[in-house]
Design a protein around this motif. Structure first.
Motif, short mmCIF file in Angstrom:
data_model
loop_
_atom_site.label_atom_id
_atom_site.label_comp_id
_atom_site.label_asym_id
_atom_site.label_seq_id
_atom_site.Cartn_x
_atom_site.Cartn_y
_atom_site.Cartn_z
N GLU A 69 14.28 -62.10 -4.32
CA GLU A 69 13.30 -61.23 -3.66
C GLU A 69 12.53 -60.44 -4.71
OE1 GLU A 69 13.61 -58.66 0.20
OE2 GLU A 69 14.53 -57.57 -1.46
N LEU A 70 11.22 -60.43 -4.56
CA LEU A 70 10.35 -59.65 -5.44
C LEU A 70 9.51 -58.74 -4.56
CD1 LEU A 70 9.18 -62.48 -7.86
CD2 LEU A 70 10.87 -60.70 -8.31
N MET A 71 9.94 -57.51 -4.42
CA MET A 71 9.22 -56.54 -3.60
C MET A 71 8.14 -55.87 -4.45
SD MET A 71 10.44 -56.87 -0.63
CE MET A 71 9.80 -55.46 0.27
N PRO A 72 7.17 -55.23 -3.81
CA PRO A 72 6.14 -54.53 -4.57
C PRO A 72 6.76 -53.52 -5.54
CG PRO A 72 5.56 -54.61 -2.25
CD PRO A 72 6.96 -55.14 -2.37
N ASN A 73 6.19 -53.46 -6.73
CA ASN A 73 6.71 -52.57 -7.77
C ASN A 73 5.59 -51.64 -8.25
OD1 ASN A 73 7.97 -51.32 -9.88
ND2 ASN A 73 8.30 -53.18 -11.08
N PRO A 74 5.46 -50.48 -7.63
CA PRO A 74 4.39 -49.54 -8.02
C PRO A 74 4.48 -49.10 -9.48
CG PRO A 74 5.39 -48.87 -5.94
CD PRO A 74 6.24 -49.98 -6.50
N ALA A 75 5.66 -49.16 -10.07
CA ALA A 75 5.84 -48.70 -11.45
C ALA A 75 5.01 -49.50 -12.45
CB ALA A 75 7.32 -48.74 -11.83
N VAL A 76 4.62 -50.72 -12.10
CA VAL A 76 3.82 -51.52 -13.04
C VAL A 76 2.35 -51.12 -13.02
CG1 VAL A 76 5.39 -53.49 -12.83
CG2 VAL A 76 3.32 -53.43 -11.45
N LEU A 77 1.98 -50.26 -12.08
CA LEU A 77 0.58 -49.83 -11.96
C LEU A 77 0.35 -48.55 -12.75
CD1 LEU A 77 0.10 -50.44 -8.13
CD2 LEU A 77 -0.63 -51.91 -10.02
N SER A 78 -0.89 -48.32 -13.07
CA SER A 78 -1.27 -47.14 -13.84
C SER A 78 -1.21 -45.89 -12.96
CB SER A 78 -2.68 -47.31 -14.38
OG SER A 78 -3.12 -46.12 -14.99
N PRO A 79 -0.72 -44.79 -13.52
CA PRO A 79 -0.74 -43.54 -12.76
C PRO A 79 -2.11 -42.86 -12.76
CG PRO A 79 0.34 -43.20 -14.87
CD PRO A 79 -0.01 -44.67 -14.78
N ASN A 80 -3.08 -43.43 -13.50
CA ASN A 80 -4.41 -42.83 -13.50
C ASN A 80 -5.47 -43.88 -13.81
OD1 ASN A 80 -6.69 -41.27 -13.60
ND2 ASN A 80 -5.94 -39.89 -15.19
N VAL A 81 -6.12 -44.34 -12.76
CA VAL A 81 -7.26 -45.25 -12.91
C VAL A 81 -8.45 -44.55 -12.26
CG1 VAL A 81 -8.27 -47.46 -12.24
CG2 VAL A 81 -5.89 -47.36 -12.94
N GLY A 82 -9.32 -44.04 -13.07
CA GLY A 82 -10.50 -43.35 -12.55
C GLY A 82 -10.16 -42.17 -11.65
N GLY A 83 -9.08 -41.47 -11.98
CA GLY A 83 -8.67 -40.31 -11.18
C GLY A 83 -7.84 -40.67 -9.96
N ILE A 84 -7.35 -41.90 -9.89
CA ILE A 84 -6.52 -42.34 -8.76
C ILE A 84 -5.16 -42.77 -9.29
CG2 ILE A 84 -6.30 -44.00 -6.86
CD1 ILE A 84 -9.41 -44.36 -7.12
N ASN A 85 -4.11 -42.20 -8.73
CA ASN A 85 -2.76 -42.59 -9.09
C ASN A 85 -2.39 -43.82 -8.25
OD1 ASN A 85 0.03 -42.92 -9.30
ND2 ASN A 85 0.39 -40.73 -9.58
N LEU A 86 -2.50 -44.99 -8.85
CA LEU A 86 -2.24 -46.23 -8.12
C LEU A 86 -0.80 -46.33 -7.65
CD1 LEU A 86 -4.28 -48.88 -10.15
CD2 LEU A 86 -4.89 -47.73 -8.02
#
Length: 195
Positions: A69-86
């Motif tokens: 199982e491979l569930m979504p992993n928010p940790a691989v996303l940037s905490p700041n892309v154009g002022g948005i915490n992905l």
């Protein structure tokens, strides 16, 4: 001439590598030729468990293969892309989806991995995430709004709701509940997901 010789060298090298690796061999039923697969060959397939139209195939495959199982992993996303915490955006949306629907329909992190600007995030939300949510909830825009944190009385970040009045000839009592027309906003408000 050189290209042909190089191609022949590569072919010989590949034959040597195939011949030296232990392999599983069998005889093909019609041609009676020997066919082999190297021991180091791994077949990797992916399956979206939210797609219930393949339930019978899913059951057959689960009996024959190992599943990871491979569930979504928010940790691989940037905490700041154009002022948005992905990370916060994806986690919030998925928590709401899981509460309203189930865990199998969460949004994968891959939707946002290529985002390098606020415009790219807005594009993903507008053209991928919101249409997918609309499909998940069978065009029930009030549930899509809840997932996005919008509501007719609350903040309007991604969707706008307009109350509909009963047209002439239809009594307001003929339909229970409030009638709303939802639309996707021209400009999104990501302030809830600031870094």
């Amino acid at each position: 001439m050189r290209l042909h010789q190089r191609s022949a060298d590569l072919t010989k090298r590949n034959q040597f590598q195939t011949e030296t690796l232990p392999e599983i061999q069998l005889t093909l039923p019609y041609s009676k030729k020997r066919f082999g697969v190297p021991q180091n060959l791994h077949v990797i397939g992916t399956m979206n468990t939210a797609d219930r139209s393949i339930a019978l195939l899913d059951t057959a495959l689960r009996r024959r293969f190992t599943f990871k199982e491979l569930m979504p992993n928010p940790a691989v996303l940037s905490p700041n892309v154009g002022g948005i915490n992905l990370q916060k955006l994806l986690t919030t949306i998925n928590d709401r989806i899981e509460y309203l629907f189930d865990r199998e329909h969460q949004i994968g992190h891959a939707y946002f991995t290529g985002c390098t600007s606020a415009e790219a995030v807005e594009d993903v939300m507008r053209h991928k995430v919101i249409p997918l949510l609309s499909e998940y909830f069978y065009e029930d825009w009030s549930k899509v709004a809840v997932v996005l944190g919008d509501g007719p009385q609350g903040p309007s970040r991604f969707l706008e709701a307009r109350r509909l009045t009963a047209p002439p000839g239809i009594a307001a009592d003929d339909f229970s509940g409030e009638r709303l027309r939802w639309r996707v906003k021209d400009q999104f408000d990501f302030s809830e997901f600031a870094p």
